[in-house]
Motif scaffolding. Structure first.
Motif, mmCIF file in Angstrom:
data_model
loop_
_atom_site.group_PDB
_atom_site.id
_atom_site.type_symbol
_atom_site.label_atom_id
_atom_site.label_comp_id
_atom_site.label_asym_id
_atom_site.label_seq_id
_atom_site.Cartn_x
_atom_site.Cartn_y
_atom_site.Cartn_z
ATOM 1 N N GLY A 268 0.824 -1.202 0.000
ATOM 2 C CA GLY A 268 0.000 0.000 0.000
ATOM 3 C C GLY A 268 0.855 1.247 0.000
ATOM 4 N N HIS A 269 0.403 2.260 -0.716
ATOM 5 C CA HIS A 269 1.128 3.514 -0.774
ATOM 6 C C HIS A 269 0.634 4.432 0.336
ATOM 7 C CE1 HIS A 269 3.205 2.669 -4.530
ATOM 8 N NE2 HIS A 269 2.072 2.185 -5.007
ATOM 9 N N PRO A 270 1.522 4.965 1.168
ATOM 10 C CA PRO A 270 1.086 5.896 2.223
ATOM 11 C C PRO A 270 0.323 7.069 1.648
ATOM 12 C CG PRO A 270 3.360 5.220 2.576
ATOM 13 C CD PRO A 270 2.961 4.680 1.239
ATOM 14 N N GLY A 271 -0.788 7.393 2.306
ATOM 15 C CA GLY A 271 -1.654 8.470 1.844
ATOM 16 C C GLY A 271 -2.784 8.010 0.954
ATOM 17 N N ALA A 272 -2.790 6.762 0.508
ATOM 18 C CA ALA A 272 -3.844 6.268 -0.380
ATOM 19 C C ALA A 272 -5.165 6.141 0.373
ATOM 20 C CB ALA A 272 -3.446 4.927 -0.977
ATOM 21 N N PHE A 273 -6.260 6.381 -0.345
ATOM 22 C CA PHE A 273 -7.598 6.265 0.229
ATOM 23 C C PHE A 273 -8.023 4.803 0.250
ATOM 24 C CE2 PHE A 273 -12.186 5.923 -0.471
ATOM 25 C CZ PHE A 273 -12.669 6.631 0.619
ATOM 26 N N VAL A 274 -8.641 4.388 1.348
ATOM 27 C CA VAL A 274 -9.115 3.009 1.480
ATOM 28 C C VAL A 274 -10.498 3.011 2.104
ATOM 29 C CG1 VAL A 274 -6.798 2.009 1.716
ATOM 30 C CG2 VAL A 274 -8.045 2.731 3.752
ATOM 31 N N LYS A 275 -11.206 1.927 1.887
ATOM 32 C CA LYS A 275 -12.465 1.657 2.564
ATOM 33 C C LYS A 275 -12.254 0.472 3.499
ATOM 34 C CE LYS A 275 -15.827 3.468 -0.767
ATOM 35 N NZ LYS A 275 -16.375 4.442 0.173
ATOM 36 N N VAL A 276 -12.739 0.612 4.708
ATOM 37 C CA VAL A 276 -12.575 -0.430 5.722
ATOM 38 C C VAL A 276 -13.956 -0.981 6.066
ATOM 39 C CG1 VAL A 276 -11.700 -0.973 8.010
ATOM 40 C CG2 VAL A 276 -10.545 0.759 6.626
ATOM 41 N N PHE A 277 -14.060 -2.301 6.077
ATOM 42 C CA PHE A 277 -15.318 -2.970 6.374
ATOM 43 C C PHE A 277 -15.155 -3.765 7.674
ATOM 44 C CE2 PHE A 277 -14.963 -2.423 1.832
ATOM 45 C CZ PHE A 277 -16.179 -1.856 1.483
ATOM 46 N N ILE A 278 -16.042 -3.469 8.623
ATOM 47 C CA ILE A 278 -15.962 -4.079 9.956
ATOM 48 C C ILE A 278 -17.213 -4.895 10.194
ATOM 49 C CG2 ILE A 278 -15.587 -3.618 12.401
ATOM 50 C CD1 ILE A 278 -14.740 -0.757 11.509
ATOM 51 N N ASN A 279 -17.036 -6.118 10.618
ATOM 52 C CA ASN A 279 -18.168 -6.971 10.948
ATOM 53 C C ASN A 279 -18.736 -6.528 12.293
ATOM 54 O OD1 ASN A 279 -20.056 -8.942 11.183
ATOM 55 N ND2 ASN A 279 -18.613 -10.648 11.362
ATOM 56 N N ALA A 280 -20.001 -6.072 12.278
ATOM 57 C CA ALA A 280 -20.615 -5.519 13.484
ATOM 58 C C ALA A 280 -21.368 -6.565 14.293
ATOM 59 C CB ALA A 280 -21.567 -4.384 13.119
ATOM 60 N N GLY A 281 -21.204 -7.825 13.957
ATOM 61 C CA GLY A 281 -21.902 -8.860 14.711
ATOM 62 C C GLY A 281 -22.461 -9.921 13.791
ATOM 63 N N VAL A 282 -23.328 -10.759 14.342
ATOM 64 C CA VAL A 282 -23.927 -11.848 13.577
ATOM 65 C C VAL A 282 -24.893 -11.279 12.555
ATOM 66 C CG1 VAL A 282 -25.270 -13.977 13.738
ATOM 67 C CG2 VAL A 282 -23.708 -13.333 15.591
ATOM 68 N N ASP A 283 -24.847 -11.832 11.337
ATOM 69 C CA ASP A 283 -25.790 -11.407 10.303
ATOM 70 C C ASP A 283 -27.215 -11.660 10.784
ATOM 71 O OD1 ASP A 283 -23.570 -10.860 8.875
ATOM 72 O OD2 ASP A 283 -23.725 -12.564 7.511
ATOM 73 N N LYS A 284 -28.126 -10.806 10.356
ATOM 74 C CA LYS A 284 -29.498 -10.893 10.844
ATOM 75 C C LYS A 284 -30.473 -10.760 9.685
ATOM 76 C CE LYS A 284 -29.711 -5.927 11.845
ATOM 77 N NZ LYS A 284 -30.012 -4.897 12.861
ATOM 78 N N ARG A 285 -31.742 -10.920 9.998
ATOM 79 C CA ARG A 285 -32.810 -10.729 9.020
ATOM 80 C C ARG A 285 -33.550 -9.441 9.381
ATOM 81 N NH1 ARG A 285 -34.116 -15.160 5.995
ATOM 82 N NH2 ARG A 285 -36.264 -14.481 5.757
ATOM 83 N N ALA A 286 -33.810 -8.645 8.372
ATOM 84 C CA ALA A 286 -34.445 -7.356 8.620
ATOM 85 C C ALA A 286 -35.309 -6.984 7.426
ATOM 86 C CB ALA A 286 -33.400 -6.274 8.872
ATOM 87 N N ILE A 287 -36.254 -6.083 7.673
ATOM 88 C CA ILE A 287 -37.105 -5.555 6.600
ATOM 89 C C ILE A 287 -36.340 -4.441 5.896
ATOM 90 C CG2 ILE A 287 -39.239 -4.322 6.082
ATOM 91 C CD1 ILE A 287 -40.520 -5.734 8.443
ATOM 92 N N MET A 288 -36.097 -4.613 4.601
ATOM 93 C CA MET A 288 -35.371 -3.635 3.811
ATOM 94 C C MET A 288 -36.307 -3.071 2.738
ATOM 95 S SD MET A 288 -32.376 -3.848 5.245
ATOM 96 C CE MET A 288 -31.341 -2.919 4.108
ATOM 97 N N VAL A 289 -36.248 -1.759 2.555
ATOM 98 C CA VAL A 289 -37.047 -1.098 1.521
ATOM 99 C C VAL A 289 -36.124 -0.210 0.703
ATOM 100 C CG1 VAL A 289 -39.133 -1.120 2.935
ATOM 101 C CG2 VAL A 289 -37.636 0.876 2.994
ATOM 102 N N PRO A 290 -36.484 0.098 -0.537
ATOM 103 C CA PRO A 290 -35.657 1.016 -1.330
ATOM 104 C C PRO A 290 -35.578 2.389 -0.664
ATOM 105 C CG PRO A 290 -37.196 -0.177 -2.739
ATOM 106 C CD PRO A 290 -37.596 -0.476 -1.328
ATOM 107 N N THR A 291 -34.431 3.016 -0.779
ATOM 108 C CA THR A 291 -34.245 4.324 -0.146
ATOM 109 C C THR A 291 -35.141 5.397 -0.752
ATOM 110 O OG1 THR A 291 -32.387 4.713 -1.663
ATOM 111 C CG2 THR A 291 -31.869 3.840 0.527
ATOM 112 N N ASN A 292 -35.551 5.222 -2.016
ATOM 113 C CA ASN A 292 -36.357 6.267 -2.657
ATOM 114 C C ASN A 292 -37.795 6.307 -2.162
ATOM 115 O OD1 ASN A 292 -36.897 3.802 -3.876
ATOM 116 N ND2 ASN A 292 -37.547 4.733 -5.791
#
Length: 372
Positions: A268-292
């Protein structure tokens, strides 16, 4: 002399283009008037708006937090001179690896060398004087005060030599650790001060990632946990990072917690932009709707449901967000019918005409709907 009449000019290409433009404009204007008239007729006749709906049902979602960060070198330093003076030696191998202790630059030290030589000569004289007076003291040829003065001169001169040597050490700039030298910022013979940067040295065998997360997710961050790191230059590749430390205090202005992770492969090059993904716990089931289909207000978010063929506006609480959908934590129950298209045309307690029905498990598969 030939004269051009309007009829003669219109037989050319410019007239054809004008006629085509006017024809298109007339057609567009007529179409707009027809659409407006059709909308007015529907409004006057009280015809319900056509909408598409989604039958709310829990579906599995990945409980993952996404954060932005930057790549940081394991060690990084800007090389500044400690004293002002003219550069008499410069060794900056740009982009090359240097070992710890390598001399990078030297500052003119002629005056300090002369001072050091003078102090050494004085020390030699004072030491000889002390030897003579010690022998005289043994036979009571001098008093104790004279001998003590000779000893004091020796100690004072030694201190002057140490001070001058310390100043001489400051004229030599060395690499503080093994690393890669950056671009040279000065030229040989330049007069520099402690404010000038000669070059940078970075240790790239290990690279770290610094990122921030909102304080409400601080409970998911712990030392020794693994995170996924996606470099912006390699959008489809994820690398593992090991959390090594967190800032003890949360930032007072942004209310974010700063976290540092060590990239396992070290690339990795110092200063490069990255995205970090963190597991926040056990996967779950939820009601999802379109944002629009979310209607934002000052205090609440709202969605429009269809009950008994009529639109019903309800307040909802939202949770996790995905690329095109959002979790409904409160306000919508499994089996409720949520309007996803035509939201702007639906009015509270007014009838609506359902065109397509989608399910929460597969939002891309419409099913036929019975008019109510």
């Amino acid at each position: 002399m030939a004269r051009f009449t309007p009829l003669t000019y219109c037989t050319g290409v410019p007239c054809a283009l004008l006629l085509l433009f006017f024809s298109l404009s007339l057609f567009s204007s007529c179409k707009e008037h027809a659409d407006a008239a059709s909308a007015d007729r529907k409004a006057k006749s009280g015809e319900p708006p056509i909408v598409d709906v989604l039958v709310a049902s829990p579906r599995p979602i990945k409980n993952e937090i996404e954060a932005n960060g930057s790549v940081v070198a394991n060690e990084y330093v800007e090389l500044h001179p400690e004293v002002s003076g003219r550069i008499v030696y410069l060794n900056v191998p740009e982009g090359a690896h240097v070992a710890k202790g390598t001399v990078i630059a030297r500052i003119n030290d002629a005056d300090l060398q002369a001072t050091l030589a003078k102090s050494k000569a004085q020390l030699d004289l004072f030491q000889k004087t002390e030897e003579r007076e010690r022998k005289l003291l043994e036979i009571n040829g001098i008093n104790q005060a004279d001998y003590d003065l000779a000893v004091s001169n020796i100690n004072s001169t030694k201190a002057d030599i140490d001070y001058t040597q310390a100043q001489l050490d400051k004229t030599v700039i060395r690499a503080p650790f093994d690393g890669v030298v950056g671009l040279r910022q000065v030229s040989p013979g330049a007069y520099v001060t402690p404010a000038n940067i000669i070059a940078t040295v970075q240790q790239l065998d290990k690279t770290k990632v610094d990122f921030t997360i909102p304080e409400q997710y601080s409970y998911v961050v712990r030392k020794g946990a693994l995170v996924d790191v996606q470099l912006d230059a390699l959008k489809n590749a994820r690398r593992k990072g090991l959390i090594v430390a967190t800032e003890p205090q949360i930032n007072l202005s942004s209310r974010n917690l700063k976290v540092r992770a060590l990239l396992e492969d070290g690339a990795g090059h110092p200063g490069a932009f990255v995205k970090v993904f963190i597991n926040a716990g056990v996967d779950k089931r939820a009601i999802m709707v379109p944002t629009n289909c979310i209607i934002p207000e000052d205090r609440n978010n709202q969605v429009i449901l269809v009950k008994d063929g009529r639109a019903r506006v309800v307040n909802v609480e939202t949770g996790l967000r995905e690329a095109s959908s959002i979790e409904i934590v409160k306000g919508v129950n499994p089996g409720d019918t949520v309007i996803v298209t035509g939201v702007l045309f639906a009015r509270p307690d007014a009838p609506v005409h359902i065109r397509n029905v989608k399910t929460g498990e597969d939002e891309n598969t419409p099913t036929a709907a019975n008019d109510k």
